[in-house]
Structures are given as C-alpha cells and as structure tokens.
Design an enzyme around this catalytic site. Structure first.
Site, PDB file in Angstrom:
ATOM      1  CE1 TYR A   7      -7.805   5.295 -12.450  1.00 41.97           C
ATOM      2  CE2 TYR A   7      -5.696   4.675 -11.496  1.00 41.97           C
ATOM      3  CZ  TYR A   7      -6.502   4.866 -12.603  1.00 41.97           C
ATOM      4  OH  TYR A   7      -6.004   4.647 -13.864  1.00 41.97           O
TER       5      TYR A   7
ATOM      6  CG  ASN B 227       1.368   1.259 -14.463  1.00 39.50           C
ATOM      7  OD1 ASN B 227       1.219   2.463 -14.366  1.00 39.50           O
ATOM      8  ND2 ASN B 227       0.401   0.395 -14.162  1.00 39.50           N
ATOM      9  CD  GLU B 228      -1.308   1.256 -11.191  1.00 37.43           C
ATOM     10  OE1 GLU B 228      -1.743   0.100 -11.156  1.00 37.43           O
ATOM     11  OE2 GLU B 228      -2.030   2.253 -11.383  1.00 37.43           O
TER      12      GLU B 228
ATOM     13  CD  GLN C 295      -5.106  -2.080 -18.856  1.00 31.54           C
ATOM     14  OE1 GLN C 295      -4.167  -1.334 -18.628  1.00 31.54           O
ATOM     15  NE2 GLN C 295      -6.257  -1.955 -18.226  1.00 31.54           N
TER      16      GLN C 295
ATOM     17  CD  GLU D  23      -2.728   4.115 -15.025  1.00 32.97           C
ATOM     18  OE1 GLU D  23      -3.641   3.714 -14.273  1.00 32.97           O
ATOM     19  OE2 GLU D  23      -1.857   3.372 -15.508  1.00 32.97           O
TER      20      GLU D  23
ATOM     21  CG  HIS E 112       0.866  -1.013 -17.750  1.00 30.14           C
ATOM     22  ND1 HIS E 112       0.602   0.343 -17.712  1.00 30.14           N
ATOM     23  CD2 HIS E 112      -0.173  -1.594 -17.109  1.00 30.14           C
ATOM     24  CE1 HIS E 112      -0.561   0.554 -17.097  1.00 30.14           C
ATOM     25  NE2 HIS E 112      -1.059  -0.618 -16.726  1.00 30.14           N
TER      26      HIS E 112
HETATM   27  O1  IFM Z   1      -6.542  -0.269 -15.831  1.00 27.28           O
HETATM   28  C1  IFM Z   1      -5.699   0.017 -14.771  1.00 27.28           C
HETATM   29  C2  IFM Z   1      -4.299   0.318 -15.256  1.00 27.28           C
HETATM   30  O2  IFM Z   1      -3.770  -0.724 -16.010  1.00 27.28           O
HETATM   31  C3  IFM Z   1      -3.382   0.528 -14.081  1.00 27.28           C
HETATM   32  N1  IFM Z   1      -3.917   1.502 -13.173  1.00 27.28           N
HETATM   33  C4  IFM Z   1      -5.293   1.382 -12.776  1.00 27.28           C
HETATM   34  C5  IFM Z   1      -6.183   1.207 -13.979  1.00 27.28           C
HETATM   35  C6  IFM Z   1      -7.660   1.074 -13.536  1.00 27.28           C
HETATM   36  O3  IFM Z   1      -7.812  -0.020 -12.699  1.00 27.28           O
END
Ligand code: IFM
Length: 448
Positions: A296, A165-166, A20, A353, A121
């Site tokens: 989020y 990550n996720e 990113q 996050e 990630h």
């Molecule tokens: O930008 C993403 C991140 O890479 C992973 N978690 C959610 C963020 C927002 O969508």
C-alpha cells in the site's frame, strides 16, 4: 504517450475477506470469531461498527460475482471464515459452512473466474482465543485440521491457496499494538504469535503436499518500504529496523528458515524472545509455489530515541496521502518487489492486495468519480509493468477491494472498493476506478 502492454497470461483479479464482506454473522451455523467480540466491545471500532451485516455478501454473492464477471477478472481472492467451518475452532464440522463456500466457488467457476482462497484473514474462532489464541501452540494443530478439511472439500476446484493474510497484522498489529482483535499490547505476545503463525503456515504447506492437493499454495505478507531520511548511520539503522520488522521478520523465515539476527537482538533488549522449538525453522521454510505481497505505502524514517519500538520516527516529506493517511509512493512498490526478487529468488510473485482509501461521494445518478483512486491504480500499474520489464516474476495483481467493506478498526467510513457499497440499501455501484480497471483488463494494458 507510451503504451504499456501486460503479458496475456497476467492474472488480473480483485480481493476481499470474509469478515469484511459476508455479514450473516449468526447464520449458517457460524461460530463467533475474535472480530465479533472485538467489534462489539465499545470503543474498539470507529462508530461502533461491526461486521454483523457488512456487505451482506453471504446472501448477495451472486451479485458480487456478476460484478466480477463484468469487470473481466481472471481470478477472485476471497477468504474462508474458519468459524463457519469449525464454529468452535476444533471439534464438530459445520457442513452448512462448507456448503456456502461450495456455492461461491461453483458460481465463480461457472462465471469463468478462478477462485483463490485465503485460509486465514483474521477471523479466529473466539473459542480458541479463550484458550490463548495464536499464543497457544495447540491453535497450530487446530488450524492445520481446518485447512485439511477445506483442502479436501475443494480439491480440484480451488487451485490457488494462501495460508495467511498479513502475518504482521495477525501478530504485532493485533497483539503488540492492540489496534486489531484481540486488542492486546505485549511485545512478547506479538513475537510468539508471529512465530506460531509461521509454523502453522509451514505445517499447512506440508499437509497440502502430503494430501496431493492439486494447485498452488503460498502465503501473503504485507510489505512496506522505509527509506532512511538521511545517510547518517543512525537514520540508516533506524530505517533498517523499521523496515525489517514488517519485511525480513516474515520473509526470512518463509524463504531462508532464519530470523534477521540484528532484530532478534533488538527484541531481546526489550525482553522478547522467539519461542523456537527444534525443527520449527525447517518447518516454516517449506518451498512455496508463489509469494503474495500486499503493498500500500512507503515512508521515510529517521532516528529518534524512544520513538516507537525501533527509535525510528516517520518523516513527512510531502507525499500525497490517502484517506487512511498513507503516503502515495508507487516507486516504493517497485523498490519492494525488486528487493524481494533479489533477496529471495525466482519464486513467482502475486500482488495479492493493492489499492487506496478515499472519501467517495455518490452522485445523483449513482456514479462515483474517484479520480484519486483511479490515479493511484494507474501509477501502481505502471510500476507493475516496469517490474515485469525488469525481469521480476510478477504474475498477477489483485485490487483491494472489489467492494467498500468493513475496514476493521476504522469501520465503514474508510472506503477501499472499486464498487461503492450503499450501507443503507446494500446496493452496489461501480466507481470510475472499476471502469478504468475493466478497460485495462480488456486491453491487457494501458497508456502511460
Ligand atoms: O482491509 C485491509 C485488508 O483486510 C488487509 N490488508 C489491508 C486492507 C486495507 O487496510
């Protein structure tokens, strides 16, 4: 006005991810990843955007670290790009890749900032995807080998490690819903990839312990909160399925070494089964030092036959929404972390996050008055304080994100940064939310 003080040792930080922000996609010996392939495929990313240049942090990391230092954070969460270390996923090591992260890590330490590294990630080396990617069990061994290399290279310097990550995004968003790379649409594939990533996580934790690496290791799951719209048994069950898909499906194996049985049965009715091999569940449930939660949003769900995978329809109940169309529901952060603590015990929790996307405009004097993002942070900080007061072992908070960056399938239009990235000049401009967080950190609290 109430004053909310945070513990002095609370870890304030910000987060980013390699693809990113780095750019330099073809520099430093980096091999292609699935995101290079995906973003260069017409129609996959809004506006045809790619991570080729991104924020150019590969060259501008010193400027980014200066911004972190001025912000006052204790820690910075970034990710290591596997294809910079092993361009083909396995085989020959690329020393230039390790050297790049050495420069970043040394600069962070020199600035008094703790590096927190995520191993995965999302930028899987394309060469591995060509052999089936995460659906192929041999990718697990390649991952552990890569992890071992970076553990040894940064032992004693990086003291906080996150394996994945996720995992929900890596598996279902990418292989069942087809929204992220590699863009496949198959439920069985999503279930298989999730399982293999979880096994890879467990084996990596074992490797970390066996090597005697100094520091802490955990993983990051993205959790959400789906409330039933009514108390009818149909709505309650539908919301439970929807919530469990993102939450228990990943948290139960991580902590308990089991999958939620009701969802295993549900997936079976759709023709998908978890490919569990003997010993897998014990491997996954390694003791971890902390759990990372990305949070989020939350929502309300009600039963609707054939709606999505779980017969659950999202109901709009009047929440404010961000530019991603995600509900602003801070109370759901409280509910989610309370549930994590009650269900999975006293393992320290980090919010790895949290943040919000809005359509920012740069003023003539290079300011960004992002009141809505600032309000989002404030409301979530208040919930963090409430969680700590109520005994939840919340140890830190990483704002997403330090910079506006490549927002995956949404491209550059969707801005999450507390620092504005001017994609024409690559100049960085701190937004009002940056100064808000700077003050919270400096004062170790806020007025609510
Ligand atoms: O930008 C993403 C991140 O890479 C992973 N978690 C959610 C963020 C927002 O969508």
């Amino acid at each position: 006005m109430a004053r909310l003080d945070f513990p002095k040792d609370f870890v304030w930080g910000t987060a980013t991810a390699s693809y990113q922000i780095e750019g330099a996609a073809k520099e430093g010996g980096r091999g292609p990843s699935i995101w290079d392939t995906f973003s260069h495929t017409p129609g996959k990313v809004v506006g045809g955007d790619t991570g080729d240049v991104a924020c150019d942090s590969y060259h501008r990391y010193e400027e980014d670290i200066a911004l972190l230092k001025k912000l006052g954070v204790k820690a910075y969460r970034f990710s290591i790009a596997w294809p910079r270390i092993y361009p083909q996923g396995t085989g020959e090591l690329n020393q230039e890749g390790l050297d790049y992260y050495s420069r970043v890590v040394d600069a962070l330490i020199a600035a008094g900032i703790e590096p927190c590294a995520t191993l995965y990630h999302w930028d899987l080396p394309q060469a591995l995807q060509d052999q089936g990617g995460w659906a192929n069990r041999s990718t697990i061994d390649a991952f552990v080998r890569y992890a071992e290399t970076v553990f040894q290279a940064f032992d004693g310097k990086i003291k906080q490690w996150i394996t994945f990550n996720e995992t929900w995004c890596v598996s279902f968003l990418s292989n069942t819903l087809g929204i992220h790379a590699p863009g496949l649409k198959d439920l069985q594939l999503g279930v298989t990839v999730a399982h293999h990533c979880l096994v890879a996580h467990g084996l990596t934790v074992q490797k970390f312990r066996a090597l005697g690496i100094k520091g802490e290791i955990g993983t990051t799951h993205n959790l959400g909160w789906c409330e039933p719209y009514t108390n009818s048994p149909e709505d309650v069950e539908a919301a439970r399925r929807s919530r469990a898909w993102g939450n228990e499906w990943f948290m139960d194996p991580t902590f308990k070494g089991t999958y939620p049985q009701f969802l295993v049965e549900w997936f079976k009715t759709k023709g998908a089964e978890v490919p569990i091999q003997p010993g897998d569940m014990e491997t996954i449930a390694q003791k971890i030092d902390f759990i990372g939660i990305n949070f989020y949003t939350g929502n309300y769900g009600r039963y609707k036959k054939n709606e999505g995978l779980f017969d659950c329809e999202d109901v709009q109940v009047g929440f404010d929404r961000t530019f991603m169309d995600w509900n602003v529901y801070p109370e759901a952060l409280y509910k989610t972390l309370k549930w994590v603590h009650e269900e999975y015990g006293d393992t320290p929790i980090y919010i790895t996050e949290n943040g919000a996307c809005y359509d920012d405009t740069l003023t003539e004097d290079n300011r960004i008055h992002d009141e809505l993002r600032t309000a989002y942070f404030r409301k979530h900080f208040i919930q963090c304080h409430r969680l700590i007061e109520s005994g939840v072992p919340l140890k830190g908070y990483f704002a997403w994100s330090l910079l506006d960056n490549f927002e995956w399938a949404e491209g550059y239009r969707k801005r999450f940064g507390i620092v504005y990235t001017d994609y024409e000049t690559l100049a960085r401009h701190p937004k009002d939310s940056y100064y808000f967080i700077q003050k919270v950190i400096a004062e170790s609290g806020l007025d609510a």
